[in-house]
Motif scaffolding. Structure first.
Motif, PDB file in Angstrom:
ATOM      1  N   VAL A   1      44.286  36.649  36.196  1.00 44.26           N
ATOM      2  CA  VAL A   1      43.581  37.868  35.789  1.00 44.26           C
ATOM      3  C   VAL A   1      42.341  37.520  34.964  1.00 44.26           C
ATOM      4  O   VAL A   1      41.271  38.112  35.141  1.00 44.26           O
TER       5      VAL A   1
ATOM      6  N   ASN B   1      41.432  49.324  46.184  1.00 39.16           N
ATOM      7  CA  ASN B   1      42.176  48.703  45.089  1.00 39.16           C
ATOM      8  C   ASN B   1      43.346  47.847  45.577  1.00 39.16           C
ATOM      9  O   ASN B   1      43.756  46.910  44.904  1.00 39.16           O
TER      10      ASN B   1
ATOM     11  N   ASN C   1      41.776  42.432  42.126  1.00 35.94           N
ATOM     12  CA  ASN C   1      41.915  43.091  40.832  1.00 35.94           C
ATOM     13  C   ASN C   1      43.283  42.763  40.220  1.00 35.94           C
ATOM     14  O   ASN C   1      44.170  42.259  40.920  1.00 35.94           O
ATOM     15  N   PRO C   2      43.496  43.057  38.943  1.00 40.72           N
ATOM     16  CA  PRO C   2      44.756  42.699  38.284  1.00 40.72           C
ATOM     17  C   PRO C   2      46.009  43.218  38.972  1.00 40.72           C
ATOM     18  O   PRO C   2      47.039  42.547  38.984  1.00 40.72           O
ATOM     19  N   ASN C   3      45.943  44.420  39.564  1.00 35.06           N
ATOM     20  CA  ASN C   3      47.131  44.968  40.221  1.00 35.06           C
ATOM     21  C   ASN C   3      47.545  44.131  41.430  1.00 35.06           C
ATOM     22  O   ASN C   3      48.731  43.872  41.648  1.00 35.06           O
TER      23      ASN C   3
ATOM     24  N   ALA D   1      48.925  40.796  40.184  1.00 37.73           N
ATOM     25  CA  ALA D   1      50.270  40.969  39.629  1.00 37.73           C
ATOM     26  C   ALA D   1      51.307  41.129  40.731  1.00 37.73           C
ATOM     27  O   ALA D   1      52.408  40.566  40.650  1.00 37.73           O
TER      28      ALA D   1
ATOM     29  N   VAL E   1      44.293  44.411  29.963  1.00 38.16           N
ATOM     30  CA  VAL E   1      45.219  44.106  31.066  1.00 38.16           C
ATOM     31  C   VAL E   1      46.127  42.939  30.703  1.00 38.16           C
ATOM     32  O   VAL E   1      47.336  42.969  30.941  1.00 38.16           O
TER      33      VAL E   1
ATOM     34  N   SER F   1      48.931  54.176  35.549  1.00 38.20           N
ATOM     35  CA  SER F   1      48.112  52.982  35.757  1.00 38.20           C
ATOM     36  C   SER F   1      48.671  52.184  36.925  1.00 38.20           C
ATOM     37  O   SER F   1      49.867  51.891  36.956  1.00 38.20           O
ATOM     38  N   THR F   2      47.809  51.843  37.882  1.00 33.97           N
ATOM     39  CA  THR F   2      48.245  51.024  39.010  1.00 33.97           C
ATOM     40  C   THR F   2      48.703  49.654  38.532  1.00 33.97           C
ATOM     41  O   THR F   2      49.781  49.184  38.907  1.00 33.97           O
ATOM     42  N   SER F   3      47.878  49.010  37.722  1.00 40.31           N
ATOM     43  CA  SER F   3      48.189  47.657  37.267  1.00 40.31           C
ATOM     44  C   SER F   3      49.485  47.613  36.468  1.00 40.31           C
ATOM     45  O   SER F   3      50.375  46.804  36.742  1.00 40.31           O
ATOM     46  N   THR F   4      49.609  48.491  35.475  1.00 37.55           N
ATOM     47  CA  THR F   4      50.809  48.488  34.646  1.00 37.55           C
ATOM     48  C   THR F   4      52.029  48.859  35.461  1.00 37.55           C
ATOM     49  O   THR F   4      53.112  48.299  35.270  1.00 37.55           O
TER      50      THR F   4
ATOM     51  N   HIS G   1      53.133  47.601  45.771  1.00 38.22           N
ATOM     52  CA  HIS G   1      51.704  47.740  45.505  1.00 38.22           C
ATOM     53  C   HIS G   1      51.162  49.076  45.995  1.00 38.22           C
ATOM     54  O   HIS G   1      50.463  49.794  45.268  1.00 38.22           O
TER      55      HIS G   1
END
Length: 433
Positions: free
Chosen positions: A68, A155, A160-162, A165, A297, A348-351, A379
Motif C-alpha cells: 500500500v 476500483n 488501490n489499497p482495496n 488487501a 489506510v 469504506s471499500t478498503s476497510t 472484493h
C-alpha cells in the motif's frame, strides 16, 4: 507469548463493538484495537495473551502495508501532476456529446483504475460532468450515478489499497485479481451507464452554478501534462503487472521466473511517468503527497489486522462453518456477504475488504472456495453499499456535485445496484460456474 484460543462469543462481541464505535465516529484504528482487546478479554484471554493476539494480528498485515505504501508513489504522481485530470478530459472529449454519460463513467473508471482513489477520481471528473450536464440538460443524480458507478468499476481493477488487501489477504498476485475482476468491472460500467441514462431527466438538472461549490482535489499550480506523457505511468504499471498472468497462460518459463510484485512495479512506473512528463524534479513533493494519502489506510490496516487476529484465534470461524453447513446453505455465499456487510458497516471499500479477509478469510477457504474466487467475491461484495453516510465518500461526492443530503441519498440505491451487479457477475463466474 502464546496466542490464546478465544471463545467465539468474545470474538463476536469484539467485532460488534469495533463496528459500533466506528459508526459512532470514533477513530477506526482505535475502534478496531479497542474491539480486539475487549473481545479477547471477554473471550477468556489473559492480558499477556491479549497482547499476543494484537501483535500476531498486526504482523499478519505487514506485507499489505508495504504494498500500500508503494502504491502511494503512483497515486501521488497521478493526482498531483495533473495526469489524472488530463486523462479524464481527453476521454470525455474524444467520445463527444452524444456519448456524454458513457464517456463520464468510462473516464472515472479509468482514472480510478490507474491508481487514483475513487473519491478523488469523482472530484476530478465532477467539474467536467457538471459542465456537460448543463449543456445537455442531464440531472445531477444521473451524473453522480455515472461517476460513482464508473469509479466502483475502476476500483476493483486498480492497484488501490482495496485490491492490494484482497489479493494479499488470500495470497494471490495483485495482477491475478485485477484480471479476474475485469469482466465484473465491465458489467458494473454497463449498469452505471444504463441507470444514468434512465435517470438523466430525474431530479435537478446540472447548471454551471454548481461548479462554484466544487472543490476538486487537484494541483493547479503547474501546467497539465499532455495525454501521451500522462498515460505513461499507468500504462507501464499495467504492462509490468500483467507479465505474470500472461507468462502463466502462454507458459513462458523465463517470464514466469520474473515474479513481478506491486511493491516495486508501482513506484518504478511512477518514476518513469514523472520523467516522461518532465516533472522528475518534483519527485519529493509527489511522493510526500502520496504517502500522506496512504497514512490513514495503513493505520486502518493495522487495526484491522488486530481484529482479524482476534477472529482467527477464536472458535468463531468453526462456529460459522458449522452453522452454514447445518442450514444447508452454500459456504460460497460467505465471501460476498462478508464483503458486503463489512464495507457497509465501515462505509469504506478498503476497510471492508481488510476486515472481511482478515476475519473470515480462512473460514471462506475452509468451504473449498479457491483463493482467487474468494478474493473476487469479497472484493466485489465490498462495493455494494460502501457509500453510506457514515463514510467520507458520501460527503465528498455530495460536495463535488453540489447536492444536499436528501439529493445525495437518492443516489445510494442506484450505486448499490452497480456494486450488486459486479458481485453477482463475479460470484457466478468464480463461485458457481
Amino acid at each position: 507469548m502464546t496466542v490464546a484460543s478465544v471463545n467465539w462469543i468474545g470474538a463476536l462481541i469484539g467485532l460488534a463493538l469495533a463496528i459500533v464505535l466506528i459508526l459512532k465516529k470514533l477513530n477506526p484504528v482505535y475502534s478496531l484495537l479497542l474491539g480486539t482487546v475487549v473481545g479477547a478479554i471477554v473471550g477468556g484471554a489473559s492480558l499477556s495473551q491479549t497482547l499476543a493476539i494484537v501483535v500476531s494480528g498486526t504482523q499478519s498485515v505487514m506485507g499489505t502495508v508495504v504494498r500500500v505504501l508503494a502504491a502511494g508513489v503512483l497515486a501521488g504522481v497521478m493526482m498531483e501532476s495533473g495526469a489524472a485530470n488530463t486523462i479524464a478530459r481527453t476521454i470525455v472529449a474524444k467520445f463527444g456529446a452524444n456519448l456524454a454519460i458513457f464517456s463520464l463513467a468510462l473516464a472515472t473508471m479509468i482514472i480510478t483504475a490507474v491508481g487514483v482513489f475513487i473519491p478523488v477520481a469523482v472530484l476530478i471528473v465532477a467539474p467536467i460532468a457538471i459542465e456537460a450536464g448543463s449543456r445537455m440538460h442531464i440531472s445531477k443524480l444521473a451524473l453522480l450515478v455515472a461517476l460513482s458507478g464508473g469509479g466502483k468499476a475502476g476500483n476493483i481493477i486498480s492497484p488501490n489499497p482495496n485490491t492490494i488487501a484482497a489479493a494479499h489477504g488470500f495470497n494471490i498476485g495483485l495482477s491475478q485479481l485485477m484480471v479476474a475482476d475485469f469482466i465484473p468491472a465491465l458489467s458494473g460500467l454497463a449498469m452505471a451507464v444504463f441507470l444514468a441514462t434512465v435517470l438523466r431527466h430525474r431530479g435537478k438538472i446540472a447548471s454551471l452554478s454548481d461548479l462554484e461549490n466544487n472543490s476538486a482535489d487537484q494541483n493547479t499550480a503547474h501546467e497539465e501534462p499532455s495525454f501521451a506523457s500522462a498515460i505513461v505511468a499507468p500504462a507501464l504499471a499495467v504492462v509490468l503487472l500483467l507479465i505474470d498472468p500472461i507468462a502463466s497462460i502462454l507458459h513462458i518459463t523465463f517470464l514466469e521466473k520474473f515474479q513481478v510484485d506491486a511493491m516495486y512495479i508501482l513506484p518504478l512506473a511512477a518514476v518513469v511517468g514523472m520523467v516522461a512528463m518532465g516533472m522528475s524534479k518534483k519527485i519529493l513533493m509527489f511522493t510526500k503527497a502520496g504517502l500522506a494519502r496512504m497514512t490513514d489506510v495503513v493505520l486502518i490496516l493495522i487495526g484491522a489486522g488486530a481484529i482479524g487476529g482476534l477472529i482467527t484465534s477464536s472458535s468463531l470461524p468453526v462456529m460459522i462453518v458449522s452453522l452454514i453447513r447445518s442450514l444447508g446453505i452454500s459456504g460460497t455465499f460467505l465471501a460476498p456477504i462478508s464483503g458486503i456487510l463489512m464495507a457497509a458497516a465501515t462505509a469504506s471499500t478498503s476497510t471492508g475488504v481488510i476486515l472481511a479477509t482478515g476475519s473470515f478469510g480462512k473460514t471462506i477457504l475452509a468451504f473449498g472456495t479457491s483463493p482467487l474466487a474468494a478474493a473476487v467475491m469479497v472484493h466485489t461484495g465490498a462495493t455494494v453499499i460502501d457509500h453510506l453516510p457514515q463514510g467520507n465518500y458520501f460527503h465528498v461526492t455530495a460536495n463535488a456535485m453540489n447536492m444536499d443530503l436528501k439529493e445525495r441519498m437518492h443516489s445510494v440505491p442506484y450505486e448499490a445496484l452497480v456494486g450488486l451487479t459486479m458481485t453477482v457477475v463475479g460470484s457466478l463466474l468464480y463461485g458457481f460456474l
